[in-house]
Enzyme design. Structure first.
Site, mmCIF file in Angstrom:
data_model
loop_
_atom_site.group_PDB
_atom_site.id
_atom_site.type_symbol
_atom_site.label_atom_id
_atom_site.label_comp_id
_atom_site.label_asym_id
_atom_site.label_seq_id
_atom_site.Cartn_x
_atom_site.Cartn_y
_atom_site.Cartn_z
ATOM 1 N N ASP A 508 0.832 -1.210 0.000
ATOM 2 C CA ASP A 508 0.000 0.000 0.000
ATOM 3 C C ASP A 508 0.865 1.258 0.000
ATOM 4 O O ASP A 508 2.072 1.214 0.296
ATOM 5 C CB ASP A 508 -0.887 -0.034 1.262
ATOM 6 C CG ASP A 508 -2.201 0.696 1.070
ATOM 7 O OD1 ASP A 508 -2.313 1.495 0.127
ATOM 8 O OD2 ASP A 508 -3.116 0.473 1.888
ATOM 9 N N ASP A 578 -10.896 1.780 -2.959
ATOM 10 C CA ASP A 578 -11.412 1.477 -1.624
ATOM 11 C C ASP A 578 -12.933 1.485 -1.621
ATOM 12 O O ASP A 578 -13.557 1.247 -0.592
ATOM 13 C CB ASP A 578 -10.895 2.499 -0.600
ATOM 14 C CG ASP A 578 -9.503 2.117 -0.096
ATOM 15 O OD1 ASP A 578 -9.023 1.037 -0.458
ATOM 16 O OD2 ASP A 578 -8.909 2.912 0.657
HETATM 17 C C1 GLA Z 1 -5.724 1.917 2.411
HETATM 18 C C2 GLA Z 1 -6.100 0.776 1.484
HETATM 19 C C3 GLA Z 1 -7.147 -0.076 2.165
HETATM 20 C C4 GLA Z 1 -6.623 -0.577 3.481
HETATM 21 C C5 GLA Z 1 -6.160 0.576 4.342
HETATM 22 C C6 GLA Z 1 -5.438 0.086 5.575
HETATM 23 O O1 GLA Z 1 -6.757 2.812 2.547
HETATM 24 O O2 GLA Z 1 -6.539 1.248 0.254
HETATM 25 O O3 GLA Z 1 -7.526 -1.144 1.335
HETATM 26 O O4 GLA Z 1 -5.578 -1.484 3.249
HETATM 27 O O5 GLA Z 1 -5.277 1.436 3.640
HETATM 28 O O6 GLA Z 1 -4.980 1.127 6.347
#
Ligand code: GLA
Length: 831
Positions: A508, A578
C-alpha cells in the site's frame, strides 16, 4: 515490421501503420497513423526487414515502377507548404516556405518557431533555451534492452522490433535518442526518449517528455479518467477545440486525480465501431499529458514526466531516460482499442510466475475488522472463509508495532505480540493448517512520526527540516531518492517476507507528496527528488519481486491512487478502489477496462449497507461486478447470515469453474452505466442508455462466454431485452443458460398477501417464518443456438418484473439487480 526508405519510416503492426520522415531540413515530420497501409511497396529498404519480407525485385523495370509508386505515395501523404502561413515563423533561411507551426511533427522543442507543446525544454550553454534537434542517423534492430532506471515493456518471444532515431542539437551539444518499439501482435507501438549531454558543462533539463505526435485533423474527442479517493476512473468526454486539454498528476503518484491512460476518438466512434487511439505511460509518478489543437488542423499529443516541479541537472556525459509511452490505433471502436491494450498489458507488461497463473480467491480482513482484531478473531474468520471456498487469507493493516489506529508504527515492521502472540509465523502456520494460503499488508514507503524508525532516522524522510510539514494520514514518506533508504527498505521487507510462510503481499501507499525535500541531495538537484523517488521505488520493487518470485504482489494506494503500467511491470494486480459498493465499482471497473485487462484489477465483495456509500445492493450483484476483476471477499463472514454464506459458497464454486475465462478471457463492454454508447441521460421510466451495463468475457478459444447484465434502477412495465453474445465462432453450436436463483419472498414486500391464504404482516414473525421456508424460483433460460444466431439474433430474455405479476417466467430484477448468463460450446458440434 519497421521499414525505412529515403529517411521515411514505416512502422507496421498487424492492423496499423505509423509513418514519419526526416525532412530535408532534418526536422522529423509526422506523416500518418491509422489502418494498415503499404506505403513503400517493394521499394522499401530491406534494412531491418523481418524474415520473408525482403522481396527481391525481378527486373529493373519493375524496380523503377516500385520506386515511382513509393515516391508518389510518400509525396501524396506529406504536407505541402509553398509559403509560410500568416505570421508564423519560417524555420531557417534556406527554406522560407517551411513553418514548423503549420506542419505535423514527430519531435519538437522550444525556440525555433513551433509554438505548440514542446517535447523538451533545456537551459543549456550560456543559459540559452533554444533547442534544435535534427536528424542524424537511425538504426533498426530486433529485441529490446531493459531501461537503466525505469520499468518497461518486454517481449518473451524476442520478436519486438526497435527503431532508434538519433537527433542532435550540435550547438547545444545535446543528443536526443528517440526509440520506437513495434509489438505487431497487439497493434501497439511504444516510445521513449533519452537525452545525452555531450557538451563540456552541465545543463538543466526542465522538461523531457516521452513522446510527441501530431495527429491529423482537429475534431477529436478526448476520453480521460479522473477522480478522487473511492471515485476513481470517472469517465470524461471532452471534444477538443482550439487550445489545450491537459491531464496531469502532481500527487507524487500516477494518481486517482487523472490516470495516465487516455484515448482519443471521433464523434461517431462507439464501443464497436470507429476510430480510436489509446495512450498509456509506463510510469507511477507525476505525469503530464496534453492534447493541443492548433490553428492549422492538427492535434498534438504529448505525454511524459510532469514538468511542473521537475528539473534535472545533467552533467557532461550523463543521460536522462524518459518513461516508455504506449500507443495503439483501432478502427474497431473502443472495444478494438481495449483488445489491443489488454493483450499488450497481459503479454508485454505483467511478468513473472503470476503472469498467466490463475489468481486465488482471497479474503481480506480490512472491512471485516479494520484495526480491531486478535489472533482468535482472525482464526475464526479464516475458518469461516475456508468453509465457503476461500483460498487465501489476507491480514490487512494493524498487525505491527503498536498500531491500533493510523497514528503510529508505520516503519516498525515487527508483529504486535498482543494481537499476534505467535507472530506472523505462528498465525501463518495455523492458517496454512486450515488449508489456506496466508498474505499480509505492508506500507513500506511510509513512516509515522510516532515510530522507532522516524526517531532513529528523521533524515530518511521527505520533509524540510525545521519547517512545518503538511500532514496526510499522520504519516510521512521515506526518501527513496536516497540509496541508503532504498537498501534499508529492501532489507527490512526481505526480513518480513521471509519471516513466515507468506504467499501474498498487499503493498500500500497512502499519502500525497508534500514538502518533497531530500536531505541526501544538493540544492541544484532538489527538482529531481520526486522522479528519483520513483526510480528508487522501482529498484526496491524489482529487487523484492525478484527475491520473492512466488509471492503474489498486489499494488494499492488508498485504493487506485497508483494504478498504472509502471506498477504492473512488478506487481501483477492492483487494488482498484477502496470503494466496494457494487454500483460504484461497476462504473470504476468499466473505466479501468478501457485500458487495463481484468486480470490486473483487484475487486472484492463486501457487506451491506456498504461502508463507503451505505447503499444496499444484492449479494448477487456484488459478485457479478467483482468477478469481472480478480475476485476477493472483504467482510466479516463470521457475522454473515447463513443464507449469505451459502450463496457465497456457490459463488466461489462458480467462479472457480469460470476463473480462467474471467481472469484471462477477452473482456468486452456493451452498454454501460455511463451511457457512452449514445450519451442519453438516465431515466427512472425508460430502460435507455445508462440504466443497463453489459459485460462479456469470452475464452481465447471462443468456446465459453460469461455475461453479466447489470441494472441501475428497476423500470416498471419495462420492455424485453435481447442479449447478443460476442466474439463467438459463428459456425459452432452453443448452449445458452442463466444462473438459476431462488428468491426470498421478503423481496416482494406485502405483495405476498396477493397469494398467501392468510394475511402476512410485513416483518412479522410469520413473514420471517414464510421467508425461511418458502423460496421463489427464478426464471430459467436455456437454448441451443448457433454462434451466428446467438451473436447476431441474440436471445430475447424472459420478461422483467413489471408490476403485474410474478412467476418463474419472470426475471426478478430490482434496483441494482444483476443477472449472469453462460454460453458454452457443445463438444465437437458444428452446425
Ligand atoms: C488503504 C487501502 C485499504 C486498506 C487501508 C489500511 O486505505 O486502500 O484497502 O488497506 O489502507 O490502512
Amino acid at each position: 515490421m519497421i521499414r525505412e526508405w529515403k529517411r521515411c519510416f514505416e512502422l507496421s503492426t498487424k492492423d496499423t501503420t505509423y509513418v514519419f520522415r526526416a525532412r530535408p531540413n532534418g526536422l522529423l515530420e509526422h506523416v500518418y497513423y491509422g489502418e494498415k497501409i503499404d506505403l513503400f511497396g517493394k521499394a522499401g529498404s530491406p534494412e531491418g526487414l523481418t524474415e520473408g519480407a525482403s522481396e527481391k525485385l525481378a527486373d529493373g523495370q519493375a524496380e523503377e515502377f516500385a520506386v515511382k509508386l513509393a515516391e508518389s505515395q510518400v509525396e501524396a501523404l506529406t504536407e505541402k507548404q509553398a509559403f509560410a502561413p500568416g505570421n508564423s515563423l519560417c524555420y531557417d533561411q534556406e527554406d522560407k516556405s517551411f513553418s514548423p507551426e503549420y506542419c505535423a511533427l514527430e519531435c519538437s522543442a522550444a525556440g525555433k518557431g513551433d509554438v505548440r507543446e514542446p517535447m523538451a525544454e533545456v537551459i543549456g550553454k550560456d543559459g540559452v533555451r533554444t533547442l534544435d534537434f535534427v536528424y542524424e542517423s537511425h538504426e533498426i534492430s530486433t529485441g529490446k534492452q531493459p531501461f537503466q532506471t525505469l520499468p518497461g515493456s518486454y517481449d518473451e518471444a524476442g520478436k519486438v522490433q526497435q527503431l532508434k532515431v538519433i537527433l542532435r542539437d550540435s550547438w547545444q551539444q545535446l543528443k536526443l535518442e528517440l526509440y520506437y518499439w513495434v509489438y505487431e501482435d497487439c497493434n501497439v507501438i511504444s516510445r521513449s526518449a533519452v537525452l545525452v549531454n555531450e557538451g563540456g558543462s552541465p545543463v538543466t533539463v526542465e522538461r523531457l517528455l516521452s513522446f510527441l505526435t501530431d495527429l491529423d485533423e482537429d475534431d477529436w474527442i478526448a476520453r480521460s479518467f479522473t477522480g478522487a479517493w473511492t471515485r476513481e476512473m470517472h469517465e470524461n468526454r471532452i471534444p477538443l477545440t482550439g487550445g489545450k486539454y491537459v491531464l496531469s498528476s502532481s500527487t507524487g503518484t500516477s494518481s486517482n486525480r487523472a490516470n495516465p491512460f487516455f484515448f482519443l476518438e471521433k464523434r461517431d466512434t462507439s464501443e464497436d465501431h470507429g476510430t480510436c487511439v489509446g495512450f498509456h505511460l509506463i510510469y507511477s509518478g507525476n505525469h503530464y499529458e496534453a492534447m493541443e489543437v492548433n490553428p492549422y488542423g492538427k492535434t498534438r499529443v504529448v505525454s511524459g514526466i510532469n514538468p511542473q516541479g521537475f528539473s534535472w541537472h545533467l552533467e557532461p556525459g550523463e543521460r536522462l531516460e524518459t518513461p516508455e509511452a504506449v500507443m495503439t490505433f483501432s478502427a474497431a471502436g473502443r472495444n478494438g482499442m481495449s483488445k489491443n491494450l489488454h493483450a499488450f498489458v497481459r503479454e508485454h507488461i505483467v511478468r513473472g510466475k503470476w503472469k498467466k497463473k490463475e489468481r486465488p480467491v482471497l479474503l481480506n480482513s480490512w472491512e471485516a475488522f479494520y484495526f480491531d482484531f486478535n489472533e482468535s478473531k482472525l482464526l475464526k474468520l479464516a475458518e469461516t472463509a475456508k468453509s465457503v471456498g476461500i483460498e487465501l487469507f489476507v491480514l490487512d493493516d494493524g498487525w505491527f508495532g503498536k498500531r491500533d489506529d493510523d497514528t503510529s508504527s508505520l516503519g516498525d515492521w515487527t508483529e504486535n505480540k498482543k494481537k499476534l502472540p505467535g507472530g506472523l509465523k505462528g498465525l501463518a502456520k495455523k492458517i496454512n493448517a486450515m488449508g489456506l494460503d496466508f498474505g499480509i499488508w505492508v506500507e513500506p514507503e511510509m513512516v509515522n512520526v510516532d515510530s522507532d524508525l522516524y526517531r532513529a532516522h528523521p533524515e530518511w524522510v521527505l520533509e524540510v527540516p525545521g519547517k512545518a510539514h503538511s500532514e496526510g494520514r499522520n504519516q510521512r514518506i521515506l526518501d527513496l531518492s536516497n540509496p541508503d533508504v532504498q537498501q534499508y527498505m529492501i532489507d527490512e521487507m526481505s526480513r518480513v517476507f521471509s519471516s513466515a510462510n507468506i504467499s501474498y503481499v498487499k503493498w500500500d501507499m497512502n499519502r500525497v507528496f508534500s514538502d518533497a525535500y531530500s536531505q541526501a541531495l544538493p540544492k541544484e538537484r532538489q527538482g529531481e527528488v520526486v522522479h528519483r523517488y520513483q526510480m528508487g521505488l522501482y529498484r526496491c520493487m524489482k529487487e523484492l519481486t525478484e527475491a520473492f518470485p512466488e509471492i503474489l504482489f498486489e499494488g494499492c494506494a488508498s485504493g487506485g491512487n497508483r494504478f498504472d503500467l509502471g506498477i504492473l511491470c512488478y506487481f501483477p494486480q492492483i487494488w482498484a478502489s477502496d470503494d466496494t459498493d457494487a454500483l460504484c465499482r461497476a462504473e470504476i471497473q468499466n473505466g479501468y477496462g478501457y485500458g487495463y485487462p481484468q486480470s490486473v484489477i483487484g475487486a472484492h465483495v463486501s457487506s451491506c449497507p456498504n461502508h463507503q456509500t451505505l447503499r444496499v445492493t444484492p449479494l448477487e450483484t456484488r459478485f457479478a461486478v467483482a468477478c469481472f476483476g480478480v475476485l476477493g471477499y472483504e467482510l466479516n463472514l463470521i457475522d454473515a447470515k447463513k443464507e449469505d454464506l451459502e450463496a457465497i459458497k456457490v459463488q466461489i464454486a462458480l467462479y472457480k469453474e469460470w476463473r480462467s475465462v474471467l481472469q484471462f478471457g477477452r473482456w468486452i463492454r456493451g452498454k454501460s452505466f455511463t451511457g457512452s454508447q449514445d450519451g442519453h441521460g438516465v431515466s427512472n421510466l425508460w430502460d435507455g442508455a445508462g440504466n443497463l451495463q453489459e459485460w462479456y468475457c469470452v475464452s481465447e478459444d471462443r468456446t465459453r462466454e460469461f455475461i453479466a447484465l447489470l441494472q441501475r434502477f428497476a423500470i416498471p412495465n419495462s420492455h424485453s431485452i435481447r442479449l447478443r453474445a460476442r466474439a463467438l465462432d459463428p459456425e459452432r453450436i452453443y448452449q445458452f443458460t442463466n444462473r438459476e436463483l431462488k428468491y426470498n419472498v421478503k423481496g416482494f414486500g406485502d405483495l405476498v398477501n396477493t397469494v398467501a391464504p392468510i394475511h402476512v404482516k410485513q416483518d412479522s414473525l410469520l413473514h420471517n417464518m414464510v421467508a425461511k421456508f418458502v423460496k421463489l424460483d427464478g426464471e430459467t433460460e436455456n437454448y441451443l443456438l448457433r454462434g451466428d444466431v446467438l451473436m447476431r439474433g441474440g436471445v430475447n430474455l424472459k420478461q422483467p418484473f413489471g408490476g403485474t405479476g410474478y412467476n418463474d417466467q419472470v426475471r426478478y430484477y430490482p434496483d441494482f439487480g444483476a443477472r449472469l448468463y453462460f454460453v458454452e460450446a457443445q463438444e465437437n458440434k458444428e452446425a
